[in-house]
Structures are given as structure tokens and as C-alpha cells.
Design an enzyme around this catalytic site. Structure first.
Site, PDB file in Angstrom:
ATOM      1  N   THR B  44      -5.453 -36.765 126.354  1.00 56.07           N
ATOM      2  CA  THR B  44      -6.539 -36.714 127.339  1.00 56.07           C
ATOM      3  C   THR B  44      -6.802 -35.487 128.174  1.00 56.07           C
ATOM      4  O   THR B  44      -5.910 -34.797 128.667  1.00 56.07           O
ATOM      5  CB  THR B  44      -6.377 -37.889 128.334  1.00 56.07           C
ATOM      6  OG1 THR B  44      -6.471 -39.079 127.597  1.00 56.07           O
ATOM      7  CG2 THR B  44      -7.464 -37.894 129.375  1.00 56.07           C
ATOM      8  N   ASP B  60     -12.693 -36.661 127.414  1.00 60.95           N
ATOM      9  CA  ASP B  60     -12.722 -36.500 125.962  1.00 60.95           C
ATOM     10  C   ASP B  60     -12.630 -37.908 125.365  1.00 60.95           C
ATOM     11  O   ASP B  60     -12.662 -38.893 126.100  1.00 60.95           O
ATOM     12  CB  ASP B  60     -11.570 -35.610 125.496  1.00 60.95           C
ATOM     13  CG  ASP B  60     -10.244 -36.324 125.571  1.00 60.95           C
ATOM     14  OD1 ASP B  60      -9.548 -36.432 124.545  1.00 60.95           O
ATOM     15  OD2 ASP B  60      -9.908 -36.822 126.673  1.00 60.95           O
ATOM     16  N   ARG B  62     -10.294 -38.861 122.572  1.00 63.02           N
ATOM     17  CA  ARG B  62      -9.210 -39.034 121.593  1.00 63.02           C
ATOM     18  C   ARG B  62      -8.094 -39.892 122.191  1.00 63.02           C
ATOM     19  O   ARG B  62      -7.630 -39.630 123.306  1.00 63.02           O
ATOM     20  CB  ARG B  62      -8.646 -37.676 121.196  1.00 63.02           C
ATOM     21  CG  ARG B  62      -7.409 -37.754 120.300  1.00 63.02           C
ATOM     22  CD  ARG B  62      -6.871 -36.385 119.948  1.00 63.02           C
ATOM     23  NE  ARG B  62      -7.748 -35.706 118.986  1.00 63.02           N
ATOM     24  CZ  ARG B  62      -7.470 -34.506 118.463  1.00 63.02           C
ATOM     25  NH1 ARG B  62      -6.379 -33.870 118.823  1.00 63.02           N
ATOM     26  NH2 ARG B  62      -8.298 -33.954 117.619  1.00 63.02           N
ATOM     27  N   LYS B  76     -13.157 -43.476 127.744  1.00 60.18           N
ATOM     28  CA  LYS B  76     -12.186 -43.332 128.827  1.00 60.18           C
ATOM     29  C   LYS B  76     -12.810 -43.418 130.209  1.00 60.18           C
ATOM     30  O   LYS B  76     -12.100 -43.342 131.212  1.00 60.18           O
ATOM     31  CB  LYS B  76     -11.455 -41.986 128.692  1.00 60.18           C
ATOM     32  CG  LYS B  76     -10.704 -41.884 127.399  1.00 60.18           C
ATOM     33  CD  LYS B  76      -9.883 -40.623 127.305  1.00 60.18           C
ATOM     34  CE  LYS B  76      -9.366 -40.482 125.886  1.00 60.18           C
ATOM     35  NZ  LYS B  76      -8.557 -39.304 125.693  1.00 60.18           N
ATOM     36  N   GLY B  90      -3.248 -41.383 130.448  1.00 64.80           N
ATOM     37  CA  GLY B  90      -1.926 -42.008 130.449  1.00 64.80           C
ATOM     38  C   GLY B  90      -1.866 -43.078 129.385  1.00 64.80           C
ATOM     39  O   GLY B  90      -2.435 -42.936 128.320  1.00 64.80           O
ATOM     40  N   SER B 172      -3.179 -34.437 129.867  1.00 69.04           N
ATOM     41  CA  SER B 172      -2.442 -33.305 129.303  1.00 69.04           C
ATOM     42  C   SER B 172      -3.306 -32.055 129.233  1.00 69.04           C
ATOM     43  O   SER B 172      -2.801 -30.945 129.254  1.00 69.04           O
ATOM     44  CB  SER B 172      -1.928 -33.661 127.914  1.00 69.04           C
ATOM     45  OG  SER B 172      -3.001 -34.097 127.115  1.00 69.04           O
ATOM     46  N   ASP B 209      -5.814 -28.175 123.970  1.00 71.53           N
ATOM     47  CA  ASP B 209      -4.742 -29.158 124.127  1.00 71.53           C
ATOM     48  C   ASP B 209      -4.732 -30.063 122.904  1.00 71.53           C
ATOM     49  O   ASP B 209      -5.765 -30.574 122.501  1.00 71.53           O
ATOM     50  CB  ASP B 209      -4.985 -29.979 125.402  1.00 71.53           C
ATOM     51  CG  ASP B 209      -4.004 -31.123 125.515  1.00 71.53           C
ATOM     52  OD1 ASP B 209      -4.445 -32.239 125.833  1.00 71.53           O
ATOM     53  OD2 ASP B 209      -2.802 -30.895 125.301  1.00 71.53           O
ATOM     54  N   SER B 212      -5.931 -33.833 123.293  1.00 72.59           N
ATOM     55  CA  SER B 212      -7.337 -34.154 123.577  1.00 72.59           C
ATOM     56  C   SER B 212      -8.186 -33.714 122.413  1.00 72.59           C
ATOM     57  O   SER B 212      -7.854 -32.736 121.733  1.00 72.59           O
ATOM     58  CB  SER B 212      -7.821 -33.420 124.826  1.00 72.59           C
ATOM     59  OG  SER B 212      -6.927 -33.587 125.872  1.00 72.59           O
TER      60      SER B 212
END
Lengths: 223, 277
Positions: B44, B60, B62, B76, B90, B172, B209, B212
Site C-alpha cells: 500500500t 493504490d 494492490r 482501499k 496494513g 509501505s 515500492d 504498491s
């Protein structure tokens, strides 16, 4: 305390799983007629700064504030609970609460749940009975009144500075200069302290708040 | 403890009995060389900003299970109330259930008070619940909305601490997104600038990242109106195969053909009526 099954995962870096801590330098000084409180503004999760403009000087009542250090979640929860209890108590009394009462409420909670909590709190304010007072409730839940008190991870760096520069009977302006200077030093040396210096002066007249930004901080050395 | 007295008072609240068992199981499984199944986490990047007329939330899409993408297009940005939305990073189950519980409680609260709920109320409810569970609910949230006192934005951490700020990022990919914000955020931006900034911040998270990826969802909340743009930007289009693996009829030569008919007898026939009312 909180032991979690450590799922080491390349996708989720260390600081996403660390608890948020106010690394911190906090301080409070009594003067005749009130108190001066100060704090830095950095909150960290591991090595990442989660909030660089935190306000660690939290109002508990009209003329009573607290400085928070330790776990951000624990200190926010404790401060919320004590704010509620003190507000209720003040309504029952129909008069402004004493600083000592607020400090006692903090101590009761911090001592009762000492195994579960990580909180170092400085309670300061003004009341009619005893004027400006500073009480410190460090980790473990002790309560003691001190004319000047420092706390947080950055406090280790300034015990010498405070012991040598503090004099009793300082004026409000001298206390402000003393506090700003004392907070600037650990912000340069302690990784968990930084950002801006937040100051609050509490007296019978009320609360004056100010923030000293990075470029306005007192200069100690050019090293 | 194997024997518990019948008359002993059972304390309420969360039971942590299985945590020691889980730790032993984990150790045993690792000794055999396997890895225990990981909870699905939203790796995320989520973020939010306060702009001139309200707040813009971004996320995002994923969801990962270890190193595998479990869902390429998960949502999300969760609904809390008509004027309040919440992004969650999380553990996916934790963010989903926590936001649903608080949404439900907030609706009841709103009916009881007769007023539109305030963002500060949602913040209080979320932080008090997460603190009660001492960080075991792995939900890191970005809560934003507009109420009678104006636009507000909060970041809420799994242990129950919150920060009220003009721009926040979590997950993240939050460092990548925060870098974009720190460079380009200005107070009182226009809506298009704000949406573009949020889009760029999430894109930074998606492309830098590993946790994500996929698309960018955006939610614009203003006084009286919510624009839920899903997807706002399809940043990762699935590639088109340039060749084809289909073979023409006759590519494989048929040498011989044998057909065996299977004769099946009906043994039993029964009819069960289904109640479709």
C-alpha cells in the site's frame, strides 16, 4: 510488552511495523506568576519521522497543560482520559481544578498500568492556590513537584545545561530564553528530537503559545 | 490451564490464549522448512491532503499475500459516512472490519444526535478502539472528511495514536508519496491541482515500492458532494500479447481415431423443489 509474530517481509519495511514514539525533549519551568513549558515537534516510527510538526503540549484544562513523551498512543490515550476526568471533577467542584489534582490523576493511571504503558509526562499550569507549578510523572508512575523539569530521550543531553543555567526567581522572559536554549541543544544532538520548538506560557491571564522555527533557533556554535 | 472451575468468572474482551500456541506452531513449521501462510496485507500507498474546498484522498489498488499479488484491483478507500471516507493500510481484513464497525456506530450516533457526523468523532472512535487492542489490529488509516467545522484530515496508527495534519501518507509506499508532498504541497490549492498532486504521490508509491501497484483511486470530498473516482488513473495497463499461441487446424497430424460409446443406464431420478421466494 507487545510481542508480535515478526513477519519479515520485503514488501513491508521495518518502520511500518514499529510503534509510534514521541522520541522527544520536553521541559517545564516555574516562575513567579506561572509556568513556561516547551517541547520539540518530532514523532518517529523507527527511523522515519511520522510527524515533524507535532504538538506535544496538550491542554488538559484552561490553565493546565501536559508535555507528552514516550509512546504516542499511550500518552494520547492517557491525556484524553485525564482531560475527561478533570473536566468532570471541575464541573462537580464548580471551580477551576488544581494542578496537583491533574498531576495526581496522571500518576494514578501511569502507576496502575505501569506494566502496560510507556509514558513520561510533565504536568504544569497555574491555579489560584499555589500559582505556577510543575509536576513530573516519569515512566513507572512516580509523582514529584520540581521548579524545573526535563524529560524525554533528549533530556539526557541537557541535565548539565539546566543545572548550571537555572536560577530561582527568573522572570517570564528569562524563562522563555532558558527553555528555548535548553530545547535547541538536544534537537541538534538527539536523533529522536527535532523540528520546531513549541513554547507555552500559562499564567493567571491565560495561555500564550508560540513556535520557534528552525532558522530562528538560538545559535550555540558554528561547528 | 486444562481445568477451569465452572464458577470462575470469565473476563470479557479479547482472548490471547492462542498466541503462545501460534508461536510454537510457527517455530515447528519453520524447523520443517515450510513457511506458515501470511495474512493478506495491503502493502500500500495511501495519502490525503486538505485543499481549498475540502479533502482529497488517494490510494493504490494492490493487495499482497507475501510476495504474490492477491488482488490487482482492491478498493482501499472505505466509506465511513456520507461526508467522511477512510483509506486503510496494513492487514486488509483489519482495515475493512474496523472501518465497517466505526461506520455502523457512527450512523447510529448520527441518528441519535440528529446531526451529520464530524471527522473528529470518527477519529476518536477509531483511536479508542485501536488503543484498546494494543496494536494487534493492524490498521493504519488516513481519515478525511468535511463537516460543519470545515475539512479535516487525520492519520491513525495501529497502536492508537493520531496526528491531525494538512497532508498525510501511510503504508509501505508512504515515504515515496511523502517526498512528492513535501516538494509540491501548498495550502489552499485548487481542486485540479490537488487531485493531480495526490495522483502523483500515489504514482510515486506505485512505481518505487514493491508493495504498491496497479491503479490509482481518488476520492474528493467537499461540502455536500463526494466524487469517488475509481479508477482515477489506470497506471499499470495489462500488456497486449504481440504473438498468438493458437495453432491452425491440421498442425498436428492425426494418425488414427477410435471411438468408444459409453452406455449409461438411468438408475434413479428424484426431483427436489427449491424455495425461490
Amino acid at each position: 510488552m507487545a510481542s508480535t509474530l515478526n513477519n519479515y517481509n520485503d514488501l513491508c519495511p521495518d518502520w511500518t511495523q514499529r510503534e509510534v514514539s514521541t522520541g522527544t525533549t520536553i521541559m517545564a519551568v516555574e516562575f513567579d506568576g506561572g509556568v513556561v513549558m516547551g517541547a520539540d515537534s518530532r514523532t518517529t516510527t523507527g527511523a522515519y519521522i511520522a510527524n515533524r510538526v507535532t504538538d506535544k503540549l496538550t491542554p488538559i484544562h484552561d490553565r493546565i497543560f501536559c508535555c507528552r513523551s514516550g509512546s504516542a498512543a499511550d500518552t494520547q490515550a492517557i491525556a484524553d482520559a485525564v482531560t475527561y476526568q478533570l473536566g468532570f471533577h471541575s464541573i462537580e467542584l464548580d471551580e477551576a481544578p488544581l494542578v496537583q489534582t491533574a498531576a495526581s490523576l496522571f500518576r494514578d493511571m501511569c502507576y496502575r498500568y505501569r506494566e502496560e504503558l510507556m509514558a513520561g509526562i510533565i504536568v504544569a499550569g497555574w491555579d489560584r492556590r499555589r500559582g505556577g507549578q510543575v509536576y513530573t510523572v516519569p515512566v513507572g508512575g512516580m509523582l514529584t513537584r520540581q521548579p524545573v523539569s526535563v524529560g524525554g530521550s533528549g533530556s539526557s543531553y541537557i541535565y548539565g545545561y539546566v543545572d548550571s543555567n537555572y536560577r530561582s526567581g527568573m522572570s517570564k522572559e528569562e524563562c522563555l530564553k532558558f527553555t528555548a536554549g535548553a530545547l535547541t541543544l538536544p534537537m541538534e544532538r538527539d536523533g529522536s528530537s527535532g523540528g520546531v520548538v513549541r513554547l507555552a506560557v500559562i499564567s493567571e491571564q491565560g495561555v500564550e503559545r508560540q513556535a520557534i522555527l528552525g532558522n530562528q533557533l538560538p545559535q550555540f556554535s558554528t561547528v | 490451564m486444562a481445568t477451569v472451575s465452572v464458577c470462575q468468572y470469565q473476563p470479557g474482551g479479547f482472548s490471547f490464549e492462542n498466541c503462545r500456541r501460534n508461536a510454537l506452531l510457527e517455530a515447528d513449521i519453520t524447523k520443517l522448512g515450510f513457511s506458515s501462510p501470511a495474512a493478506r496485507k495491503t502493502g500500500t500507498t495511501i495519502c490525503g491532503i486538505v485543499y481549498k474546498d475540502g479533502v482529497v484522498l488517494g490510494a493504490d489498488t494492490r493487495a499482497t499475500e507475501g510476495m504474490i499479488v492477491a488482488d490487482k484491483n482492491c478498493s482501499k478507500i472505505h466509506y465511513i459516512s456520507p461526508n467522511i471516507y477512510c483509506c486503510g493500510a496494513g492487514t486488509a481484513a483489519d482495515t475493512e472490519m474496523t472501518t465497517q464497525i466505526i461506520s455502523s456506530n457512527l450512523e447510529l450516533h448520527s441518528l441519535s444526535t440528529g446531526r451529520l457526523p464530524r471527522v473528529a468523532t470518527a477519529n476518536r472512535m477509531l483511536k479508542q478502539m485501536l488503543f484498546r487492542y494494543q496494536g494487534y489490529i493492524g490498521a493504519a488509516l488516513v481519515l478525511g472528511g468535511v463537516d460543519c467545522t470545515g475539512p479535516h484530515l487525520y492519520s491513525i496508527y495501529p497502536h492508537g495514536s493520531t496526528d491531525k495534519l494538512p497532508y498525510v501518507t501511510m503504508g509501505s509506499g508512504s515515504l515515496a508519496a511523502m517526498a512528492v508532498f513535501e516538494d509540491r504541497y501548498r495550502p489552499d490549492m485548487e481542486e485540479e491541482d490537488a487531485k493531480s498532486l495526490v495522483r502523483d504521490a500515489i504514482a510515486a508509491g506505485i512505481f518505487n515500492d514493491l508493495g504498491s501497484g496497479s491503479n490509482i483511486d481518488v476520492c474528493v470530498i467537499t461540502k455536500g458532494k463526494v466524487d469517488y473516482l475509481r479508477p482515477h488513473d489506470i497506471a499499470n495497463k495489462k500488456g497486449v500479447r504481440t504473438g498468438s499461441y493458437r495453432y491452425k487446424h491440421g498442425t498436428t497430424g492425426v494418425l488414427s481415431k477410435a471411438v468408444t460409446p459409453l452406455n449409461l443406464d438411468m438408475v434413479e431420478e428424484s426431483v427436489q423443489t427449491m424455495d425461490t421466494s
